[in-house]
Design an enzyme around this catalytic site. Structure first.
Site, mmCIF file in Angstrom:
data_model
loop_
_atom_site.group_PDB
_atom_site.id
_atom_site.type_symbol
_atom_site.label_atom_id
_atom_site.label_comp_id
_atom_site.label_asym_id
_atom_site.label_seq_id
_atom_site.Cartn_x
_atom_site.Cartn_y
_atom_site.Cartn_z
ATOM 1 N N LYS A 159 4.552 -28.595 -57.913
ATOM 2 C CA LYS A 159 5.021 -28.879 -59.357
ATOM 3 C C LYS A 159 4.401 -29.915 -60.032
ATOM 4 O O LYS A 159 4.587 -31.099 -59.780
ATOM 5 C CB LYS A 159 6.871 -29.205 -59.185
ATOM 6 C CG LYS A 159 7.582 -29.496 -60.186
ATOM 7 C CD LYS A 159 8.979 -29.694 -60.083
ATOM 8 C CE LYS A 159 9.755 -30.075 -61.214
ATOM 9 N NZ LYS A 159 9.858 -29.071 -62.226
HETATM 10 N N1 PMP Z 1 11.045 -23.105 -61.844
HETATM 11 C C1 PMP Z 1 10.166 -24.230 -62.581
HETATM 12 C C2 PMP Z 1 9.051 -23.661 -63.471
HETATM 13 C C3 PMP Z 1 10.974 -25.169 -62.655
HETATM 14 O O1 PMP Z 1 10.366 -25.991 -63.721
HETATM 15 C C4 PMP Z 1 12.145 -25.650 -62.197
HETATM 16 C C5 PMP Z 1 12.760 -27.074 -62.170
HETATM 17 N N2 PMP Z 1 12.325 -27.781 -61.501
HETATM 18 C C6 PMP Z 1 12.544 -24.599 -61.350
HETATM 19 C C7 PMP Z 1 12.239 -23.193 -61.371
HETATM 20 C C8 PMP Z 1 13.933 -24.704 -60.545
HETATM 21 O O2 PMP Z 1 13.707 -25.635 -59.487
HETATM 22 P P1 PMP Z 1 14.673 -26.577 -58.839
HETATM 23 O O3 PMP Z 1 15.804 -25.761 -58.580
HETATM 24 O O4 PMP Z 1 14.191 -27.236 -57.481
HETATM 25 O O5 PMP Z 1 14.967 -27.675 -59.883
#
Ligand code: PMP
Length: 308
Positions: A159
């Site tokens: 991320k």
């Molecule tokens: N995909 C992307 C590209 C994101 O930015 C996010 C948000 N963090 C998610 C999926 C969902 O991830 P999470 O459930 O861990 O927030």
């Protein structure tokens, strides 16, 4: 403003919000060298709790490792920083933004080998990302003309700030065209995810979600929903899905820390099912939000209180 939090945790200290500044020559600003998390804190019957804090902090360190970024804190120090910043800002609920980045280490693309990352954690009040109305009635989305990142280019399992150039193209195109959010296909043409959300389809009572190989961020909310759905007796399949699966799904919803569990009522102007939130989506929303209002037992130890 009155709602602006007082403090940000920055490199080991709580500093006043307006003093948490970086230099314009920061490496991350020029080359995208940052990794971050989005985390939520909820007002629960046990007091304010951070949801799946350990998993978010672990993912932050995994993202940093992928980019050889040296974060000079332990995971438990970051967990404590998150608890502290929520508590000291007097937030009952809110959104946390831990961010590690390469700071002012010189103009070279390659940071010095001994460079340490800077780390900050902000916490602020934040409502439903795609609106309260969207949580209830569903949102209208489209498949964007942009593809997700290709494997072996920029890893979607990290991320990192730079990944969000792709997400910005996806969501801005969608919003300019009147949609709440954009979904993207991977470079092979299979369904991937939304700009900031993972994707789930329901067909004949079975849940489907694109696999890790479809250029997704393996979301923590995605994992939560897979766990809750299996606990409720649903079959959940992680598998490659073609675009047309969207058009014949009984239900579609998106998951994310910000988006929580948001139903999709149309894709590319075509109704999904009856064109409103479906019953499986509603049941999973109840199970999810039940973790925070006490209706769903937290069997997994997913809630970390911010107060001792
Ligand atoms: N995909 C992307 C590209 C994101 O930015 C996010 C948000 N963090 C998610 C999926 C969902 O991830 P999470 O459930 O861990 O927030």
């Amino acid at each position: 403003s009155a709602t602006q939090p007082q403090y940000i945790w920055f490199n080991g200290k709580l500093v006043p919000w307006q003093d948490a500044q970086v230099h314009v020559m920061s490496h991350a600003l020029h080359y995208g060298s940052s990794v971050f998390e989005g985390v939520r804190a909820y007002d629960t019957p046990r007091g304010t709790c951070i949801f799946r804090l350990q998993e978010h902090t672990r993912r932050l360190f995994d993202s940093a490792k992928i980019y050889w970024m040296d974060v000079p804190y332990s995971e438990s120090e970051v967990n404590e920083a998150c608890r502290t910043v929520v508590r000291e800002n007097g937030l009952k609920s809110g959104y946390l933004r831990p961010l590690a980045f390469v700071g002012n280490v010189g103009l070279g693309l390659h940071p010095p080998l001994d460079a340490k990352a800077d780390l900050m954690v902000a916490a602020l009040p934040w409502g439903a990302y795609l609106g309260e109305e969207g949580l209830k009635n569903g949102v209208d989305v489209c498949v964007t003309s942009w593809s997700r990142l290709a494997p072996n280019t920029i890893p979607t399992g990290a991320k990192a700030g730079g990944n969000y150039l792709s997400s910005q193209l996806i969501s801005r195109e969608a919003k300019r065209n009147g949609f709440a959010e954009g979904l993207a296909l991977d470079v092979n043409g299979y369904l991937s995810e939304g700009a900031g959300e993972n994707l789930f389809l329901v067909k004949n009572g079975v849940l489907f979600t694109p696999p890790a190989t479809a250029a997704i961020l393996p979301g923590i909310t995605r994992d939560t929903i897979m766990t809750l759905a299996r606990d409720l007796g649903y079959e959940v399949r992680e598998q490659a899905l073609p675009r047309e699966a969207l058009y014949v799904a009984d239900e579609i919803f998106m998951t994310g820390t910000a988006a929580e569990v948001t139903p999709v009522r149309s894709v590319d102007r075509m109704k999904v099912g009856a064109g409103s939130r479906g019953p499986v989506t509603e049941q999973l929303q109840n199970a999810f939000f039940g973790l925070f209002n006490g209706q769903t037992e937290d069997k997994w130890g997913w809630l970390t209180p911010v107060n001792d």
